[in-house]
Design a protein around this motif. Structure first.
Motif, short mmCIF file in Angstrom:
data_model
loop_
_atom_site.label_atom_id
_atom_site.label_comp_id
_atom_site.label_asym_id
_atom_site.label_seq_id
_atom_site.Cartn_x
_atom_site.Cartn_y
_atom_site.Cartn_z
N ALA A 100 0.74 -1.28 0.04
CA ALA A 100 -0.12 0.13 0.07
C ALA A 100 0.92 1.30 0.14
N LEU A 101 1.85 1.46 0.89
CA LEU A 101 2.95 2.40 0.73
C LEU A 101 3.45 2.80 -0.57
N GLN A 102 3.98 1.58 -1.12
CA GLN A 102 4.40 1.87 -2.71
C GLN A 102 3.37 2.03 -3.65
N CYS A 103 2.20 1.81 -3.51
CA CYS A 103 1.14 2.34 -4.53
C CYS A 103 0.91 3.69 -4.16
N ALA A 104 0.71 3.95 -2.85
CA ALA A 104 0.60 5.53 -2.54
C ALA A 104 1.53 6.50 -3.03
N ARG A 105 2.60 5.85 -2.79
CA ARG A 105 4.01 6.87 -3.14
C ARG A 105 3.77 7.09 -5.00
N ALA A 106 3.67 6.16 -5.65
CA ALA A 106 3.40 6.08 -6.91
C ALA A 106 2.21 7.11 -7.34
N LEU A 107 1.12 7.04 -6.70
CA LEU A 107 -0.01 7.98 -7.01
C LEU A 107 0.53 9.35 -6.64
N LEU A 108 1.33 9.57 -5.45
CA LEU A 108 1.66 11.13 -5.12
C LEU A 108 2.43 11.57 -6.21
N SER A 109 3.21 10.54 -6.85
CA SER A 109 4.39 11.17 -7.91
C SER A 109 3.71 11.36 -9.35
N GLN A 110 2.22 11.12 -9.32
CA GLN A 110 1.60 11.07 -10.85
C GLN A 110 1.94 12.27 -11.37
N GLU A 111 2.30 12.66 -12.86
CA GLU A 111 2.42 13.88 -13.34
C GLU A 111 1.11 14.35 -14.61
N GLY A 112 1.11 15.45 -14.62
CA GLY A 112 0.14 15.94 -15.60
C GLY A 112 -1.25 16.17 -15.24
N ILE A 113 -1.40 15.96 -13.64
CA ILE A 113 -2.76 16.03 -12.91
C ILE A 113 -2.53 17.34 -12.09
N PRO A 114 -3.73 18.28 -12.10
CA PRO A 114 -3.23 19.42 -11.06
C PRO A 114 -3.34 19.05 -9.63
N SER A 115 -4.16 18.18 -9.18
CA SER A 115 -4.22 17.70 -7.65
C SER A 115 -4.68 16.48 -7.69
N ILE A 116 -4.28 15.67 -6.59
CA ILE A 116 -4.80 14.40 -6.20
C ILE A 116 -4.80 14.22 -4.66
N GLU A 117 -5.77 13.41 -4.14
CA GLU A 117 -5.99 12.95 -2.71
C GLU A 117 -5.92 11.40 -2.80
N VAL A 118 -5.14 10.83 -1.73
CA VAL A 118 -4.91 9.31 -1.62
C VAL A 118 -5.92 9.05 -0.42
N LEU A 119 -6.73 8.11 -0.48
CA LEU A 119 -7.51 7.73 0.74
C LEU A 119 -7.03 6.29 1.22
N LEU A 120 -6.06 6.17 2.03
CA LEU A 120 -5.30 5.03 2.43
C LEU A 120 -6.44 4.52 3.31
N THR A 121 -7.03 3.26 2.96
CA THR A 121 -7.90 2.88 3.58
C THR A 121 -7.75 1.31 4.19
N ASN A 122 -7.76 1.07 5.58
CA ASN A 122 -7.43 0.08 6.32
C ASN A 122 -8.75 -1.03 6.36
N ASN A 123 -8.88 -2.05 6.04
CA ASN A 123 -9.92 -2.80 5.85
C ASN A 123 -9.97 -3.59 7.01
N TYR A 124 -9.88 -2.99 8.35
CA TYR A 124 -9.76 -4.10 9.59
C TYR A 124 -8.90 -4.98 9.30
N SER A 125 -7.52 -4.68 9.13
CA SER A 125 -6.23 -5.72 8.99
C SER A 125 -5.97 -6.36 10.07
#
Length: 238
Positions: free
Chosen positions: A20-45
């Motif tokens: 999940a951390l790797q996925c989130a970091r890749a999303l935060l590094s996305q280019e060509g979009i003005p803004s993004i939010e990442v909802l890191l959701t823990n499904n009762y792990s």
């Protein structure tokens, strides 16, 4: 973070915090979009995921950490997180998927330029460079029996579909829910995933209802997202 980000991405985590951390970091590094939010959701792990998320992203305003009170399944967990999204566009992505830096921008361009597209998704590529057959025709009873009774024939049909899936962007019946991009308005109008499906088939059903609203489901193999080969959904559904 922008008060109203253009894109909201939901990562539904279940006992896979490092993915999940790797996925989130890749999303935060996305280019060509003005803004993004990442909802890191823990499904009762019931593990240390929440602590890891807070320790990693406590200073990152674009990440919001959400936790469910029980395991809601794939559809239920994503629906729960979707209540909190602020973006105009919604990305549903599995923790073990990693998009290229221009992945969201390219899918966004297609949605913005063609109102007939409802859901769009990339090719899912394993670390050995094989293609996961993630864009499919709607299954029949014969398909399900073949998977159960003749697994070798099932795998052979997958191999044949890989050749088809290397073509340019095209319409498909449905795509697996590992990485789906759509307008939030459409997700709301579809009432999200049907939570009667705890795991498996909720992505098929969502795409079916998308087609029923005369919106296309589009596979875009020009975008290649990294996908782990071993996964729960690859096991025998029976």
């Amino acid at each position: 973070m922008h008060e109203h980000p253009l894109v909201s991405a939901i990562i539904l985590n279940y006992r896979s915090p490092q993915d999940a951390l790797q996925c989130a970091r890749a999303l935060l590094s996305q280019e060509g979009i003005p803004s993004i939010e990442v909802l890191l959701t823990n499904n009762y792990s019931e593990d240390d995921s929440i602590g890891i998320f807070h320790a990693t992203f406590q200073s990152e305003p674009r990440v919001r950490i959400i936790e469910t009170a029980k395991n809601l399944g794939f559809g239920g967990g994503n629906n729960y997180a979707a209540r909190y999204v602020k973006g105009e566009y919604l990305l549903i992505i599995n923790p073990d998927n990693v998009l290229p830096k221009d992945g969201i921008a390219r899918m966004l361009h297609q949605l913005q330029s063609d109102e007939t597209i409802g859901i769009i998704g990339p090719a899912l590529v394993h670390p050995d460079d094989s293609i996961r057959p993630s864009a499919r025709a709607f299954p029949t009873i014969v398909d399900l029996l073949k998977k159960r009774i003749f697994p070798s024939l099932w795998e052979e049909s997958f191999a044949k579909e890989q050749t088809i899936q290397m073509l340019a962007m095209h319409d498909v019946d449905w795509m697996v829910g590992a990485c789906l991009f759509l307008r939030r308005e459409l997700f709301v109008s579809l009432k999200g995933f049907d939570e009667r499906f705890f795991l498996f088939f909720e992505d098929i059903d969502l795409c079916r209802r998308c087609w029923e609203q005369s919106k296309r489901v589009v596979y875009m193999p020009e975008i290649r997202a990294l996908d782990k080969k071993q996964r729960l959904s690859g096991k025998n559904i029976f």
